[in-house]
Motif scaffolding. Structure first.
Motif, mmCIF file in Angstrom:
data_model
loop_
_atom_site.group_PDB
_atom_site.id
_atom_site.type_symbol
_atom_site.label_atom_id
_atom_site.label_comp_id
_atom_site.label_asym_id
_atom_site.label_seq_id
_atom_site.Cartn_x
_atom_site.Cartn_y
_atom_site.Cartn_z
ATOM 1 N N ALA A 1 0.963 -1.241 0.022
ATOM 2 C CA ALA A 1 0.044 -0.089 0.034
ATOM 3 C C ALA A 1 0.938 1.372 -0.184
ATOM 4 O O ALA A 1 1.793 1.260 0.991
ATOM 5 N N VAL A 2 0.294 2.175 -0.887
ATOM 6 C CA VAL A 2 1.026 3.362 -0.878
ATOM 7 C C VAL A 2 0.499 4.174 0.455
ATOM 8 O O VAL A 2 -0.815 4.361 0.420
ATOM 9 N N LYS A 3 1.492 4.851 1.068
ATOM 10 C CA LYS A 3 0.751 5.771 2.146
ATOM 11 C C LYS A 3 0.179 6.902 1.580
ATOM 12 O O LYS A 3 0.511 7.517 0.790
ATOM 13 N N GLU A 4 -1.244 7.063 1.899
ATOM 14 C CA GLU A 4 -1.919 8.184 1.436
ATOM 15 C C GLU A 4 -2.242 9.349 2.456
ATOM 16 O O GLU A 4 -2.596 8.851 3.502
ATOM 17 N N GLU A 5 -2.044 10.404 2.110
ATOM 18 C CA GLU A 5 -2.435 11.489 3.031
ATOM 19 C C GLU A 5 -3.736 12.211 2.394
ATOM 20 O O GLU A 5 -3.834 13.369 1.718
ATOM 21 N N GLY A 6 -4.986 11.765 2.744
ATOM 22 C CA GLY A 6 -6.163 12.161 2.126
ATOM 23 C C GLY A 6 -6.653 13.490 2.710
ATOM 24 O O GLY A 6 -7.580 14.153 2.197
ATOM 25 N N ASP A 7 -6.112 13.498 3.921
ATOM 26 C CA ASP A 7 -6.797 14.740 4.735
ATOM 27 C C ASP A 7 -5.810 15.950 5.002
ATOM 28 O O ASP A 7 -6.109 16.536 5.940
ATOM 29 N N LEU A 8 -5.173 16.264 4.084
ATOM 30 C CA LEU A 8 -4.312 17.515 4.116
ATOM 31 C C LEU A 8 -5.130 18.818 4.224
ATOM 32 O O LEU A 8 -6.126 18.869 3.348
ATOM 33 N N PRO A 9 -4.607 19.666 5.173
ATOM 34 C CA PRO A 9 -5.454 20.724 5.220
ATOM 35 C C PRO A 9 -5.000 21.671 3.809
ATOM 36 O O PRO A 9 -3.949 21.397 3.242
ATOM 37 N N ALA A 10 -6.117 22.721 3.571
ATOM 38 C CA ALA A 10 -5.960 23.458 2.274
ATOM 39 C C ALA A 10 -4.634 24.082 2.265
ATOM 40 O O ALA A 10 -4.301 24.796 3.198
ATOM 41 N N LEU A 11 -3.927 23.920 1.438
ATOM 42 C CA LEU A 11 -2.543 24.829 1.219
ATOM 43 C C LEU A 11 -2.596 25.875 0.003
ATOM 44 O O LEU A 11 -3.193 25.569 -1.182
ATOM 45 N N PRO A 12 -1.989 27.106 0.387
ATOM 46 C CA PRO A 12 -1.796 28.067 -0.629
ATOM 47 C C PRO A 12 -1.028 27.447 -1.873
ATOM 48 O O PRO A 12 0.128 26.808 -1.509
ATOM 49 N N GLU A 13 -1.241 27.764 -3.014
ATOM 50 C CA GLU A 13 -0.253 27.496 -3.844
ATOM 51 C C GLU A 13 0.995 28.349 -3.772
ATOM 52 O O GLU A 13 0.925 29.432 -3.430
ATOM 53 N N ARG A 14 2.061 27.856 -4.153
ATOM 54 C CA ARG A 14 3.310 28.552 -3.957
ATOM 55 C C ARG A 14 4.283 28.712 -5.288
ATOM 56 O O ARG A 14 5.141 27.879 -5.337
ATOM 57 N N PRO A 15 3.776 29.263 -6.135
ATOM 58 C CA PRO A 15 4.630 29.253 -7.462
ATOM 59 C C PRO A 15 5.665 30.153 -7.548
ATOM 60 O O PRO A 15 5.912 30.815 -6.561
ATOM 61 N N PRO A 16 6.832 30.108 -8.253
ATOM 62 C CA PRO A 16 7.913 31.129 -8.310
ATOM 63 C C PRO A 16 7.246 32.555 -8.504
ATOM 64 O O PRO A 16 6.327 32.605 -9.148
ATOM 65 N N THR A 17 8.082 33.240 -8.002
ATOM 66 C CA THR A 17 7.447 34.694 -8.069
ATOM 67 C C THR A 17 8.730 35.655 -8.286
ATOM 68 O O THR A 17 9.976 35.163 -7.726
ATOM 69 N N LEU A 18 8.513 36.973 -8.839
ATOM 70 C CA LEU A 18 9.633 37.732 -8.782
ATOM 71 C C LEU A 18 9.898 38.061 -7.155
ATOM 72 O O LEU A 18 9.019 38.157 -6.393
ATOM 73 N N CYS A 19 11.269 38.201 -7.049
ATOM 74 C CA CYS A 19 11.744 38.666 -5.641
ATOM 75 C C CYS A 19 11.235 39.783 -4.864
ATOM 76 O O CYS A 19 10.749 40.815 -5.908
ATOM 77 N N ALA A 20 11.229 40.000 -3.826
ATOM 78 C CA ALA A 20 10.962 41.231 -3.031
ATOM 79 C C ALA A 20 11.802 42.408 -3.449
ATOM 80 O O ALA A 20 13.017 41.766 -3.448
ATOM 81 N N GLY A 21 11.535 43.379 -3.903
ATOM 82 C CA GLY A 21 12.625 44.353 -4.352
ATOM 83 C C GLY A 21 13.298 44.035 -5.837
ATOM 84 O O GLY A 21 13.958 44.959 -6.261
ATOM 85 N N CYS A 22 12.652 43.269 -6.723
ATOM 86 C CA CYS A 22 12.987 42.938 -7.896
ATOM 87 C C CYS A 22 12.682 44.108 -8.858
ATOM 88 O O CYS A 22 11.768 44.720 -9.019
ATOM 89 N N PRO A 23 13.742 44.616 -9.393
ATOM 90 C CA PRO A 23 13.534 45.851 -10.283
ATOM 91 C C PRO A 23 12.750 45.622 -11.604
ATOM 92 O O PRO A 23 11.914 46.410 -12.005
ATOM 93 N N HIS A 24 12.649 44.253 -11.961
ATOM 94 C CA HIS A 24 11.647 43.865 -12.976
ATOM 95 C C HIS A 24 10.117 44.436 -12.596
ATOM 96 O O HIS A 24 9.163 44.581 -13.478
ATOM 97 N N ARG A 25 9.914 44.074 -11.461
ATOM 98 C CA ARG A 25 8.455 44.418 -10.958
ATOM 99 C C ARG A 25 8.023 45.880 -11.223
ATOM 100 O O ARG A 25 6.874 46.411 -11.578
ATOM 101 N N ALA A 26 8.984 46.750 -10.734
ATOM 102 C CA ALA A 26 8.745 48.108 -11.205
ATOM 103 C C ALA A 26 8.622 48.404 -12.754
ATOM 104 O O ALA A 26 7.915 49.131 -13.264
#
Lengths: 601, 194
Positions: free
Chosen positions: A343-368
């Motif tokens: 049997a593969v260990k299954e975690e069916g009851d994980l609490p809802a997690l926010p997605e965490r995609p990569p993002t421009l760093c805080a302070g990145c000049p590209h954002r500006a």
């Protein structure tokens, strides 16, 4: 001999040094980058290293060195080989003198790439041999084998590790040797000049060469049959990291099998494979990316009328796309061999997690930069073509400023196509500084020559950020530690014939917005160089803080900028001190002046 | 055989922590393998570092349900990777949330406490480290990795001693960071939430 914990890419670098490489070129690209960096760090005598401006340049420089008798190495990621494919196809016909290894790292997943392109097919297509290691330790030895094979046959050789070899560490015995293979220099000869008549002759030889190499590689230690337990008519074939997964999965299943390990997918070790297929009824092929080994085995079954069923990607018995894993393969092998997988260990009851995609760093000049263009073009018909680099992340909400992204340099040129199809639209091409030098210059030239109205936005953060801050022609630093004259992007633009060029600090938001408006009003090619260094190479500014008494909780800053340092703090906004780089963009955006520098707003 | 899984956010230093553990194993005469997430995810995305110790292991990725220790550099990331922990495995986790932009933009709230409660309900042993206190005391979040290692040593979860970790820090990391890193080990041990 010393035992060291080495990353696959470091192991490949040390293996190349050991094999006597003397000229190393490349262009950064995940997961290949650390090979060249490691070689440069070692500062060996008689060894030249450079980051070339693109993979085509790198391949040609390495080829020139190999013509002139020095072992050479060129490094890139799989997408880079598309750029360098022109010289590779021709080198297969012309050949080389000293050993030349073309290191191309593939990226199953893909984890950090546009496609799941399979470099093994480039081997068959260009008729250049491919070596495919299964672990860092094997890669350390295999690059030496690749150099020897290259030199013996007078051909470049591809070494194709994948991410889980490149970026995995293993304890490896290294001996610190360096075995130079000295040859005389460049000898003038008609054979170095590719011509149709010569190419016809060369093409005749390629078939013979392939058969010869197949025989030789059938005796290569990397292509082998491992017998453990009874085969019961079933065999498994695997290559690359999948071979390691198969071994671990068999251990977990507590079973054996007849296993064929393929280390040279081209030329395919036909005799060894026939030996493997003998008396088998069924074979499961385990590999990532394309069904290369699978197709070769099917071909052999057809060629020799063998009654063996080959299962794999083409038959739906293994995954069509994405990375393999021990867990995945265990299930596939269990089914194939008729073993219980448990049997593969299954975690069916994980609490809802926010997605965490990569993002421009805080302070990145590209954002500006993106924000300035967004504000300036608000309500206007415009298309924003992006490119490859950290700034691809400008696609994420809330900036949402990358409408297209295809491949290196394509932002500038695709924008022109959109403009030609849709003349009432203002088109922007965003490109980073390293990508500008890589394949951006020709795109600007195209727009100038053909008088296509567009705004070229060069996001100059003074480094090759995404791959880990490598120098490029604009930085004035080389991998040999020699200072070179930094190439000025505005001067290049001027030389290309661009008449409207503005250099602006994007963090000066009002000026940046005005610059974009001016550029967009021109009826020809205009360029903005947004110049501000990557936060990873610049000192941070004064960290910002929110005056809770003034903050109305409108969250406009978050909704406009999406900076990771701006977070919800109850019904107000807070700034994560650990992330804030003090760029001050949020302060300029806040309509209530609730944000200021730490120590007093 | 020992498997460690380190789960965090790009930029938190999981790679260095995994290398230190692997090097400790090698210094003790054991074979070690690691695998890291390098590339785009390093820009604030979810990242994993795998460490596998012992003979006879061929592949660098920890299989599901096989990690002896799960080190969570962030509560939600520990939960995201909880499936790697084996039955009876131990968790060391920082209590400090790194809130993703997707959360800031949404109307719902990401609650790190809820994550910690889940871990405590599911795992046999959970060592919680007050990550905010670590950052406060160290003046930076950059050595949270060493602080978590310090807490793992202190609580007996790490299979290597303080002396072994210290030796690796001294031998493998540039000397200008030695005192900062050693202090982070101590601060991490002090910041275990009891």
């Amino acid at each position: 001999m010393a035992l060291e914990l080495l990353m696959g890419n470091q192991a490949i670098a040390l293996g190349a040094i050991r094999a006597g490489v003397q000229v190393v070129c490349g262009y950064p690209g995940t997961p290949s980058t650390e090979v060249l960096e490691t070689i440069a760090q070692k500062k060996c005598e008689d060894l030249y290293v450079e980051w070339s401006v693109n993979e085509k340049s790198a391949m040609e420089i390495a080829a020139g060195a190999a013509y002139a008798g020095k072992r050479s190495l060129v490094t890139m990621k799989q997408m880079g080989l598309n750029v360098a494919s022109d010289p590779l196809m021709c080198l297969s016909y012309v050949g080389v003198k000293a050993g030349m290894v073309v290191l191309v790292a593939d990226d199953p997943g893909p984890i950090s790439s546009q496609t799941e392109q399979d470099t093994r097919y480039y081997g068959g297509y260009s008729k250049v041999p491919v070596f495919d290691p299964s672990s860092p330790a094997e890669a350390y030895r295999m690059i030496g084998d690749a150099f020897d094979f290259s030199e013996k046959h007078g051909l470049p050789v591809l070494l194709r590790p994948t991410t889980r070899v490149c970026h995995a560490c293993e304890s490896i015995e290294v001996d610190g040797e360096r075995n130079l293979h000295l040859q005389e220099g460049f000898v003038k000869d008609k054979k170095w000049v590719i011509f149709p008549r010569l190419s016809y002759q060369a093409h005749l030889g390629i078939g013979k060469r392939e058969a010869l190499m197949q025989k030789e590689l059938s005796c290569y230690e990397g292509n082998r049959i491992e017998e453990s337990g009874e085969s019961r008519g079933k065999g498994i074939a695997a290559g690359g990291i999948s071979y390691a997964y198969v071994k671990d999965a068999l251990t977990q299943l507590d079973t054996g099998a007849r296993l064929l390990k393929i280390s040279t997918p081209y030329p395919f070790p036909e005799q060894k494979a026939l030996e493997f297929l003998k008396d088998l009824k069924e074979v499961l092929v385990v590999e990532e990316l394309d069904p290369v080994i699978e197709r070769e085995l099917i071909f052999l079954c057809g060629k020799y009328h063998l009654p063996v069923t080959i299962k794999g990607k083409l038959t739906g018995h293994t995954a069509q796309a994405g990375e393999n894993s021990v867990d995945l393969i265990k299930g596939q092998l269990g089914e194939f061999l008729g073993k219980q997988t448990g049997a593969v260990k299954e975690e069916g009851d994980l609490p809802a997690l926010p997605e965490r995609p990569p993002t421009l760093c805080a302070g990145c000049p590209h954002r500006a930069s993106f924000y300035a263009v967004k504000k300036a073009m608000s309500g206007k018909k415009a298309v924003f073509c992006g490119d490859i680099g950290c700034y691809t992340l400008g696609n994420a909400q809330p900036l949402d400023m990358v409408d297209t992204c295809l491949c290196m340099g394509a932002g500038l040129t695709m924008a022109q196509g959109i403009r030609r199809a849709q003349p009432d639209t203002t088109v922007f091409g965003f490109i980073g500084d390293s990508t500008f030098f890589h394949t951006g210059i020709s795109g600007i030239l195209d727009a100038v020559y053909n008088k296509t109205s567009m705004v070229a936005v060069i996001l100059d953060n003074s480094t090759t950020a995404m791959t880990g801050h490598q120098p490029h022609p604009g930085t004035g630093v080389t991998m040999m530690g020699v200072d070179s004259q930094p190439v000025s992007i505005p001067a290049v633009l001027k030389g290309l014939g661009v008449k409207h060029i503005q250099v602006v600090d994007p963090l000066e938001l009002d000026q940046a917005i005005e610059a974009v408006k001016r550029a967009a009003s021109e009826e020809e090619v205009s360029a903005i160089v947004f110049k501000s260094p990557c936060i990873a190479i610049a000192a941070s500014g004064k960290r910002r803080q929110v005056d809770r008494d003034v903050c109305t909780g409108c969250r406009l800053c978050i909704k406009e900028l999406g900076c990771p340092a701006l977070v919800k703090d109850g019904d107000k906004v807070g700034i994560d001190r650990n992330l804030c780089y003090g760029c001050g963009l949020c302060e300029k955006v806040c309509p209530f002046h609730a944000i200021g520098g730490e120590g007093g707003c | 055989m020992l498997n460690y899984l380190l789960a965090g956010v790009g930029g938190q230093g999981t790679v260095l922590a995994s290398r230190i553990i692997a090097q400790c194993a090698m210094n003790s005469g054991m074979a070690a393998r690691t695998a890291e997430t390098i590339g785009m995810a390093q820009r604030g995305g979810s990242v994993l570092s795998h460490v596998r110790i012992g003979e006879g292991i061929q592949s660098p990725l920890v299989p599901l349900g096989s990690a002896d220790v799960l080190m969570g550099f962030e509560p939600g990331e520990a939960v995201r990777s909880f499936g790697y922990l084996k039955e009876g495995g131990k968790v060391v986790v920082s209590s400090m949330a790194v809130k993703p932009v997707t959360d800031s933009l949404s109307s719902t709230d990401y609650d790190p406490e809820k994550m910690l409660r889940y871990l405590k309900a599911k795992a046999k042993e959970v060592i919680v480290v007050d990550g905010s206190a670590v950052c406060e005391k160290m003046g930076t979040s950059k050595v949270l990795n060493l602080a978590l290692l310090g807490a793992a040593i202190e609580s007996g979860v790490l299979d290597f001693s303080r002396q072994q970790v210290e030796q690796v820090i001294r031998e493998k990391i540039p000397p200008r960071f030695t005192s900062l890193n050693l202090r982070a080990l101590d601060v991490g041990a002090d910041c275990i939430v009891r």
